[in-house]
Structure formats: C-alpha cells, structure tokens
Design a protein around this motif. Sequence first.
Motif, PDB file in Angstrom:
ATOM      1  N   ARG A 147       0.849  -1.179   0.000  1.00 22.03           N
ATOM      2  CA  ARG A 147       0.000   0.000   0.000  1.00 22.03           C
ATOM      3  C   ARG A 147       0.894   1.241   0.000  1.00 22.03           C
ATOM      4  NH1 ARG A 147      -3.556   2.572   4.295  1.00 22.03           N
ATOM      5  NH2 ARG A 147      -2.509   1.163   5.736  1.00 22.03           N
ATOM      6  N   THR A 148       0.612   2.161  -0.915  1.00 16.71           N
ATOM      7  CA  THR A 148       1.386   3.392  -1.039  1.00 16.71           C
ATOM      8  C   THR A 148       0.583   4.551  -0.470  1.00 16.71           C
ATOM      9  OG1 THR A 148       2.521   2.614  -3.036  1.00 16.71           O
ATOM     10  CG2 THR A 148       2.480   4.993  -2.652  1.00 16.71           C
ATOM     11  N   ILE A 149       1.230   5.332   0.383  1.00 21.62           N
ATOM     12  CA  ILE A 149       0.618   6.532   0.940  1.00 21.62           C
ATOM     13  C   ILE A 149       1.179   7.720   0.157  1.00 21.62           C
ATOM     14  CG2 ILE A 149       0.204   7.890   3.010  1.00 21.62           C
ATOM     15  CD1 ILE A 149      -0.880   4.960   3.053  1.00 21.62           C
ATOM     16  N   LEU A 150       0.373   8.274  -0.708  1.00 26.41           N
ATOM     17  CA  LEU A 150       0.789   9.410  -1.527  1.00 26.41           C
ATOM     18  C   LEU A 150       0.456  10.704  -0.784  1.00 26.41           C
ATOM     19  CD1 LEU A 150       1.792  10.619  -4.235  1.00 26.41           C
ATOM     20  CD2 LEU A 150      -0.567  10.442  -5.064  1.00 26.41           C
ATOM     21  N   VAL A 151       1.482  11.491  -0.474  1.00 22.42           N
ATOM     22  CA  VAL A 151       1.288  12.776   0.193  1.00 22.42           C
ATOM     23  C   VAL A 151       1.600  13.870  -0.821  1.00 22.42           C
ATOM     24  CG1 VAL A 151       1.776  14.159   2.230  1.00 22.42           C
ATOM     25  CG2 VAL A 151       2.130  11.685   2.298  1.00 22.42           C
ATOM     26  N   VAL A 152       0.610  14.675  -1.127  1.00 25.70           N
ATOM     27  CA  VAL A 152       0.722  15.607  -2.241  1.00 25.70           C
ATOM     28  C   VAL A 152      -0.058  16.876  -1.919  1.00 25.70           C
ATOM     29  CG1 VAL A 152      -1.283  14.618  -3.431  1.00 25.70           C
ATOM     30  CG2 VAL A 152       0.494  15.742  -4.781  1.00 25.70           C
ATOM     31  N   ASP A 153       0.339  17.990  -2.521  1.00 23.13           N
ATOM     32  CA  ASP A 153      -0.415  19.231  -2.338  1.00 23.13           C
ATOM     33  C   ASP A 153      -1.811  19.097  -2.940  1.00 23.13           C
ATOM     34  OD1 ASP A 153       1.859  21.445  -1.600  1.00 23.13           O
ATOM     35  OD2 ASP A 153       2.639  19.925  -2.964  1.00 23.13           O
ATOM     36  N   GLU A 154      -2.753  19.835  -2.384  1.00 22.77           N
ATOM     37  CA  GLU A 154      -4.093  19.897  -2.973  1.00 22.77           C
ATOM     38  C   GLU A 154      -3.959  20.346  -4.423  1.00 22.77           C
ATOM     39  OE1 GLU A 154      -8.049  19.216  -2.810  1.00 22.77           O
ATOM     40  OE2 GLU A 154      -6.868  19.223  -0.957  1.00 22.77           O
ATOM     41  N   PRO A 155      -4.601  19.619  -5.367  1.00 22.40           N
ATOM     42  CA  PRO A 155      -4.486  19.999  -6.786  1.00 22.40           C
ATOM     43  C   PRO A 155      -4.873  21.452  -6.999  1.00 22.40           C
ATOM     44  CG  PRO A 155      -5.616  17.907  -6.566  1.00 22.40           C
ATOM     45  CD  PRO A 155      -5.477  18.448  -5.176  1.00 22.40           C
ATOM     46  N   LYS A 156      -4.149  22.121  -7.884  1.00 20.97           N
ATOM     47  CA  LYS A 156      -4.412  23.533  -8.121  1.00 20.97           C
ATOM     48  C   LYS A 156      -4.248  23.879  -9.594  1.00 20.97           C
ATOM     49  CE  LYS A 156      -0.850  24.364  -5.478  1.00 20.97           C
ATOM     50  NZ  LYS A 156       0.175  24.996  -4.627  1.00 20.97           N
ATOM     51  N   LYS A 157      -4.940  24.908 -10.014  1.00 25.02           N
ATOM     52  CA  LYS A 157      -4.762  25.474 -11.336  1.00 25.02           C
ATOM     53  C   LYS A 157      -4.366  26.924 -11.148  1.00 25.02           C
ATOM     54  CE  LYS A 157      -6.896  26.186 -15.863  1.00 25.02           C
ATOM     55  NZ  LYS A 157      -8.096  26.010 -16.705  1.00 25.02           N
ATOM     56  N   ILE A 158      -3.154  27.262 -11.525  1.00 22.96           N
ATOM     57  CA  ILE A 158      -2.635  28.603 -11.304  1.00 22.96           C
ATOM     58  C   ILE A 158      -3.027  29.496 -12.476  1.00 22.96           C
ATOM     59  CG2 ILE A 158      -0.539  29.981 -11.004  1.00 22.96           C
ATOM     60  CD1 ILE A 158       0.730  27.459  -9.743  1.00 22.96           C
ATOM     61  N   LYS A 159      -3.812  30.510 -12.193  1.00 23.36           N
ATOM     62  CA  LYS A 159      -4.256  31.444 -13.229  1.00 23.36           C
ATOM     63  C   LYS A 159      -3.398  32.698 -13.267  1.00 23.36           C
ATOM     64  CE  LYS A 159      -9.081  29.899 -13.079  1.00 23.36           C
ATOM     65  NZ  LYS A 159     -10.490  30.309 -12.867  1.00 23.36           N
ATOM     66  N   HIS A 187       2.978  29.741  -3.148  1.00 22.32           N
ATOM     67  CA  HIS A 187       2.424  28.382  -3.314  1.00 22.32           C
ATOM     68  C   HIS A 187       2.403  27.970  -4.790  1.00 22.32           C
ATOM     69  CE1 HIS A 187       0.795  29.577   0.620  1.00 22.32           C
ATOM     70  NE2 HIS A 187       0.789  28.304   0.890  1.00 22.32           N
ATOM     71  N   LEU A 188       3.464  28.230  -5.518  1.00 20.63           N
ATOM     72  CA  LEU A 188       3.468  27.931  -6.944  1.00 20.63           C
ATOM     73  C   LEU A 188       3.749  26.468  -7.253  1.00 20.63           C
ATOM     74  CD1 LEU A 188       5.261  31.024  -8.556  1.00 20.63           C
ATOM     75  CD2 LEU A 188       2.823  30.449  -8.602  1.00 20.63           C
ATOM     76  N   GLU A 189       4.378  25.745  -6.340  1.00 21.73           N
ATOM     77  CA  GLU A 189       4.705  24.343  -6.611  1.00 21.73           C
ATOM     78  C   GLU A 189       3.491  23.459  -6.353  1.00 21.73           C
ATOM     79  OE1 GLU A 189       9.042  23.093  -6.027  1.00 21.73           O
ATOM     80  OE2 GLU A 189       8.623  24.299  -4.245  1.00 21.73           O
ATOM     81  N   GLY A 190       3.292  22.489  -7.217  1.00 26.94           N
ATOM     82  CA  GLY A 190       2.174  21.576  -7.029  1.00 26.94           C
ATOM     83  C   GLY A 190       1.722  20.981  -8.354  1.00 26.94           C
ATOM     84  N   TYR A 191       0.702  20.117  -8.285  1.00 25.58           N
ATOM     85  CA  TYR A 191       0.179  19.431  -9.460  1.00 25.58           C
ATOM     86  C   TYR A 191      -1.260  19.861  -9.704  1.00 25.58           C
ATOM     87  CZ  TYR A 191       4.204  16.350  -8.822  1.00 25.58           C
ATOM     88  OH  TYR A 191       5.475  15.867  -8.688  1.00 25.58           O
ATOM     89  N   ASN A 192      -1.647  19.905 -10.974  1.00 28.98           N
ATOM     90  CA  ASN A 192      -3.065  20.123 -11.254  1.00 28.98           C
ATOM     91  C   ASN A 192      -3.792  18.778 -11.178  1.00 28.98           C
ATOM     92  OD1 ASN A 192      -2.886  18.799 -13.819  1.00 28.98           O
ATOM     93  ND2 ASN A 192      -2.173  20.694 -14.752  1.00 28.98           N
ATOM     94  N   LYS A 193      -5.110  18.813 -11.292  1.00 27.46           N
ATOM     95  CA  LYS A 193      -5.899  17.595 -11.101  1.00 27.46           C
ATOM     96  C   LYS A 193      -5.564  16.534 -12.146  1.00 27.46           C
ATOM     97  CE  LYS A 193     -10.587  15.879 -10.322  1.00 27.46           C
ATOM     98  NZ  LYS A 193     -10.337  14.659 -11.087  1.00 27.46           N
ATOM     99  N   LEU A 194      -5.354  16.931 -13.382  1.00 25.31           N
ATOM    100  CA  LEU A 194      -5.045  15.972 -14.449  1.00 25.31           C
ATOM    101  C   LEU A 194      -3.723  15.268 -14.161  1.00 25.31           C
ATOM    102  CD1 LEU A 194      -5.907  14.826 -17.204  1.00 25.31           C
ATOM    103  CD2 LEU A 194      -4.624  16.684 -18.284  1.00 25.31           C
ATOM    104  N   ILE A 248       2.187  29.638 -16.299  1.00 30.14           N
ATOM    105  CA  ILE A 248       1.072  30.161 -17.081  1.00 30.14           C
ATOM    106  C   ILE A 248       1.117  29.651 -18.523  1.00 30.14           C
ATOM    107  CG2 ILE A 248      -0.111  32.232 -17.890  1.00 30.14           C
ATOM    108  CD1 ILE A 248      -0.219  31.773 -14.851  1.00 30.14           C
ATOM    109  N   ASN A 249       2.283  29.767 -19.147  1.00 28.48           N
ATOM    110  CA  ASN A 249       2.418  29.351 -20.552  1.00 28.48           C
ATOM    111  C   ASN A 249       3.143  28.017 -20.669  1.00 28.48           C
ATOM    112  OD1 ASN A 249       1.298  31.889 -21.382  1.00 28.48           O
ATOM    113  ND2 ASN A 249       3.303  32.833 -21.067  1.00 28.48           N
TER     114      ASN A 249
END
Length: 329
Positions: free
Chosen positions: A2-14, A22-29, A236-237
């Motif tokens: 069993r893997t425990i994935l600890v990750v930032d809340e998904p975000k979309k930076i506009k 808080h620029l580091e992180g993953y989007n939902k996709l 952004i780009n």
Amino acid sequence: MRTILVVDEPKKIKKADISNHHLEGYNKLELDGIIKSLRKFSEVEVYTNLESFTKNINKFKDCVVFPMYWGETSRFTKGHIASICEANKIDYVGPDPYTSILCNDKYMSKKYLKEFGLKSSNDILLFKEDSIDDIKTKLSMLIYPLVVKPNFGGGSTGICNKNLVSNEFEALEIIRELFQNNYNPLIVEEYLEGYEVSILLLGGKKNMIFNNETQVIVQGKEYFKNSLWAMEDKKINFLESHYKKSNFISKEDKKKAKKLFQSFDKVEYMRIDGRFNSNGFFVIELTPDCYMGPYCDFSISISHDGKTYEDFIKMVFDNHFFNNKGTPQ
C-alpha cells in the motif's frame, strides 16, 4: 503493498507573481495520472493535508510513503514528510531530510556541489537586515547582468522575468520587492547564458539506473542569451514549453554528477539543473524533490527507450526497494 501518496491539494494557477508562495504543485489531471500509474502495482491512499497525514501515521507501519508534497516555500518545508517518516520509522521513497533541506538552500548547495568539481556562477547572499550600503557593496562584487531570487524554494517561486537585472537600479528594485514579499535571504548570481539543460539521476549507492540529460525548449527558443525560464513560462504558458533528450554535457561532468548524487545517504532521484554554453556546464540548482508528473523530463527521457510513464514510476519504486531493502517488490 500500500502506497501513501502525500501531495499538495491539486491547483490550477491562473496568475503567477512573486507574491505567491504556493506555486509548486500538481493540477488535477497530473495528479490523476500519478495515482493511475501507482495503482498499476499498488493500493493507493492519498493525503493532501499534513495534519491528517500525521494523525494517521500509526496506520502506515507496513506501507511505503511517496512524498510529492511541496507546501508553502520556506527553509524547511521540503523536509517535513521525510522527517515525520524518519521519526516514526516509516518507509518512504525519495530524499532524506538532510538531502532535501541542503538542496533547498541554493547558496549552500552550490558550495556543496563545487566540492565535486562541478561549476556554478559567482554569487552573493543578501539578508533583509543588511543596510543599503552593505547591499550595494555586495552587488559590486559581481558582474552584470545578475539574477536575483529567493534562496529557498523551487518551481520558480519568487522568480519572474524581471528578476534578471542589468544594473544596480534594477537590482535594488527587485531586491526591495522580494524582501517586501517575505523572501529572506536572497541569492544573487551572475547570469548564465546558454542551453537550459538538466542531468537526470535515478539510483543509489548500490546502483545507477540512469544518468541522462534533457533540454527544455521554451516557445521555440533553445538558447537563452538574455532571458530566464521563469514563472511566466513554467506556470502560465507551460504548454509552450517542452523537454527533449540532449547530449551537451560531457561524460566527465556526468561522472562528477554521479559522484555528488552518491555522496548522499538517501536521495534515490535528482535533477541537476543548469546551463550549457561555450565554457561548459554550469549548475544552477540541485532538485531531489523534482516534478514527477506524467510530463516530467524523466518520463520524456525514458520514452526514447520505449518505456511509458507508468514504467518510470515503477522504476522509482523498484529502485527504492533495491537500495533500501535489497530487492524490488
């Protein structure tokens, strides 16, 4: 397993500006892609909150934690998950707290990497408490153009295109702005022109799975003469940037990078970012907590060997178990 994935809340930076810590992180996709790949060989439980993760720590004794959490930029955030795991004797993938915190300190990590014969640009360290005269004196020790940036953090947090300065007036303006936005200390480096390249390392003291190289292309640009790969392009780009396999860095420098990598007790994977020009390869920073999403440069690199992103994630875990327990699972 069993893997425990600890990750930032998904975000979309506009919007990306230097006030955002808080620029580091993953989007939902991206996060969905990571979870899907892990589920090919493991059960997965996801935590996006450190308090919740800590409260449940006793449930993880027979699990492996996969830290993909960055949090708010600070001098110690990157070591949180590994420190919690070490204190509770929980197995985890990736760098130990020492490695994470040392590499998060740009100034100190540059001193460390030079012990292995790798080159980097000249730099100074500035503190909010420094007088304006002290700052001017330190700046006079360097040759313009300069890059002014926070000493801690990644993902181009606090680094936009105007952080590249060509004179003292511009330097003092961005220094003042960064201090006002609670970045302290700051590192100021002589600007490096060249190709934006990275050495990608996966392995440990017992083995080295690969020691590859990739290059980033930004809006069709390969050679950076008077610009940065800053937050505007990264956040952004980002669809206008892509990685490709490259072969600029000498075998000798890759050997030095391997020796540096294996000097750490526990690192497992690392990206060594830098620029290559007519004077060779110059390291900008060490990143053992690098971006590991479906479009990462590691995945691009191994795709040339016919392997998928899912293959890459499985390689990361097999490497972890081999180096820490002697056998893949």
